[in-house]
Write an enzyme that holds these catalytic residues in place. Structure first.
Site, PDB file in Angstrom:
ATOM      1  N   TRP A  71       4.253  14.153 -16.404  1.00  0.00           N
ATOM      2  CA  TRP A  71       4.996  14.540 -17.612  1.00  0.00           C
ATOM      3  C   TRP A  71       4.262  14.123 -18.880  1.00  0.00           C
ATOM      4  CZ3 TRP A  71       7.849  18.288 -16.463  1.00  0.00           C
ATOM      5  CH2 TRP A  71       8.607  18.319 -15.296  1.00  0.00           C
ATOM      6  N   ASP A 108       9.630   9.733 -24.229  1.00  0.00           N
ATOM      7  CA  ASP A 108      10.342  10.643 -23.330  1.00  0.00           C
ATOM      8  C   ASP A 108      11.153   9.781 -22.365  1.00  0.00           C
ATOM      9  OD1 ASP A 108      11.175  12.393 -21.365  1.00  0.00           O
ATOM     10  OD2 ASP A 108       9.177  13.168 -20.883  1.00  0.00           O
ATOM     11  N   LYS A 122      19.075  14.601 -15.609  1.00  0.00           N
ATOM     12  CA  LYS A 122      18.856  13.518 -14.652  1.00  0.00           C
ATOM     13  C   LYS A 122      19.968  12.474 -14.706  1.00  0.00           C
ATOM     14  CE  LYS A 122      14.426  15.172 -14.401  1.00  0.00           C
ATOM     15  NZ  LYS A 122      13.334  15.606 -15.254  1.00  0.00           N
TER      16      LYS A 122
HETATM   17  C1  LIG Z   1      12.294  16.273 -15.710  1.00  0.00           C
HETATM   18  C2  LIG Z   1      11.434  15.699 -16.763  1.00  0.00           C
HETATM   19  C3  LIG Z   1      10.920  16.484 -17.815  1.00  0.00           C
HETATM   20  C4  LIG Z   1      11.076  17.980 -17.891  1.00  0.00           C
HETATM   21  O1  LIG Z   1      12.326  18.386 -18.219  1.00  0.00           O
HETATM   22  P1  LIG Z   1      12.697  19.951 -18.322  1.00  0.00           P
HETATM   23  O2  LIG Z   1      14.067  19.857 -18.899  1.00  0.00           O
HETATM   24  O3  LIG Z   1      12.666  20.518 -16.943  1.00  0.00           O
HETATM   25  O4  LIG Z   1      11.735  20.600 -19.236  1.00  0.00           O
HETATM   26  C5  LIG Z   1      10.193  15.838 -18.796  1.00  0.00           C
HETATM   27  N1  LIG Z   1       9.959  14.522 -18.750  1.00  0.00           N
HETATM   28  C6  LIG Z   1      10.428  13.743 -17.739  1.00  0.00           C
HETATM   29  C7  LIG Z   1      10.127  12.290 -17.736  1.00  0.00           C
HETATM   30  C8  LIG Z   1      11.166  14.315 -16.715  1.00  0.00           C
HETATM   31  O5  LIG Z   1      11.619  13.555 -15.708  1.00  0.00           O
END
Ligand SMILES: *Cc1c(COP(=O)(O)O)cnc(C)c1O
Length: 357
Positions: A101, A168, A192
């Site tokens: 990511w 993030d 999540k």
């Molecule tokens: C799942 C995830 C993403 C991507 O998210 P999307 O909503 O599918 O674009 C980005 N960063 C992390 C750390 C993730 O776990």
């Protein structure tokens, strides 16, 4: 029907009582004779929900008053681009590469200027969090990923950087206490730990927001969302409604510290099986950087891992295969995964080991 033992990495388990509450009021929200998804986002009923969701976030995460709370669509992946579009305003932007990511985030920054790796854990297949980093002059910000969903590592704590920090937090938001003031911009896709896919929670420091690039299309500017209380256009009403319910649930569970303690206990149950398996299960992450959200491990061979996942599936465990890019096994133990599910998986792992060692 019995609930699945859900270890999906995302979208992932939601608290059962949140789902049941949403179901019970799905056709009649707050005695309006309408579903929440059928009413105007400018109605008093929705406005109340919107404001309450923000104040619950402020309370649970102790978000200082000089931070905006925004709801934006497009997922975490659009934040990779949006963060860079708004804040990559100097010559360079720094990224700490702790896995897939962060690499994807860095790729988007290159559309707006130079982006460099201030540190990387690639040398050991992202099994740790680098403790040293090198920032170059004229750096707009440093971008970090608090929890690496795919590799199963998590920053145990955060250093103080000399430049603005963008984080993030998609896969560990509200799973533990963080000091919001240590960050200038936090973003987290909801699917999540919070709600269905379709909304990203963004927390941004007002003074940092003032440094954002002005010449951008309307919907790419955080300022558009901040100036209009995330109601410039139609927000993802249902997702925000589900965040609201999850926040009430977190509060009922005792708040973020209580949730964090619970998460640590849940993860320990599974890590203990790994650590006491004499190498039958090999944890991917170095111990001090282990994630409490995504537990990654390997068995002796990919064939055995396939067999483990298949037998697990037959025994009712969902989502225990590793990410398609890295293989192996992974159990995601987000906030809503009950401790009973972790105990059941631990039992299954012990039994599988007895039968296959
Ligand atoms: C799942 C995830 C993403 C991507 O998210 P999307 O909503 O599918 O674009 C980005 N960063 C992390 C750390 C993730 O776990």
């Amino acid at each position: 029907m019995k609930r699945a033992y859900n270890f999906n990495a995302g979208p992932s388990a939601m608290p059962l009582e949140v789902l049941e509450e949403a179901q019970a009021e799905f056709t009649n929200y707050a005695n309006t004779g309408m579903s929440i998804i059928e009413m105007s986002h400018r109605s008093p009923e929705y406005d109340k929900l919107h404001q309450e969701t923000k104040s619950l976030l402020r309370e649970l995460m102790e978000i200082p008053e000089d931070y905006e709370i925004l709801f934006i669509q497009g997922g975490g992946s659009t934040q990779f681009l949006m963060a860079a579009a708004n804040f990559h305003t100097k010559a360079k932007a720094a990224y700490i590469n702790t896995g897939v990511w962060s690499k994807k985030a860095m790729a988007e920054a290159k559309f707006f200027g130079e982006a460099y790796e201030a540190a990387s854990s690639a040398d050991k297949n992202h099994s740790y969090i680098p403790q040293e980093y090198a920032l170059q002059p004229d750096t707009s910000y440093v971008h970090i990923t608090s929890n690496n969903t795919i590799y199963g590592t998590e920053w145990p704590n955060f250093p103080k950087f000399e430049v603005p920090v963008i984080c993030d937090m998609s896969s560990d938001i509200l799973s533990r206490r963080v000091n919001v003031a240590d960050f200038d911009l936090i973003y987290a896709g909801a699917q999540k730990n919070l709600a269905p896919a379709g909304v990203v929670l963004v927390i941004v420091k007002k003074s940092f927001l003032e440094t954002a690039r002005a010449e951008l299309p309307t919907m790419l500017k955080y300022k558009t969302f901040a100036d209009n209380d995330s109601l410039y256009n139609t927000p993802p009403v249902f997702c925000i409604y589900m965040i609201n319910k999850t926040l009430h649930w977190i509060k009922k569970m005792g708040g973020v510290d209580a949730i964090a303690e619970h998460n640590a206990a849940k993860a320990k149950i599974i890590y203990d099986v790994i650590d006491n398996s004499n190498g039958f299960y090999k944890g991917h992450a170095e111990k001090e950087y282990r994630s409490k959200m995504n537990i990654t491990f390997n068995l002796a061979t990919p064939e055995m891992e396939k067999d483990f996942v298949a037998k697990g599936k037959a025994a009712g465990f969902v989502g225990i295969g590793g990410h398609r890019l890295v293989g192996g096994c992974r159990a995601s133990t987000y906030n809503a995964v009950p401790i009973e599910a972790c105990e059941a998986l631990a039992e299954f792992m012990k039994q599988y080991m007895e039968e296959h060692k």
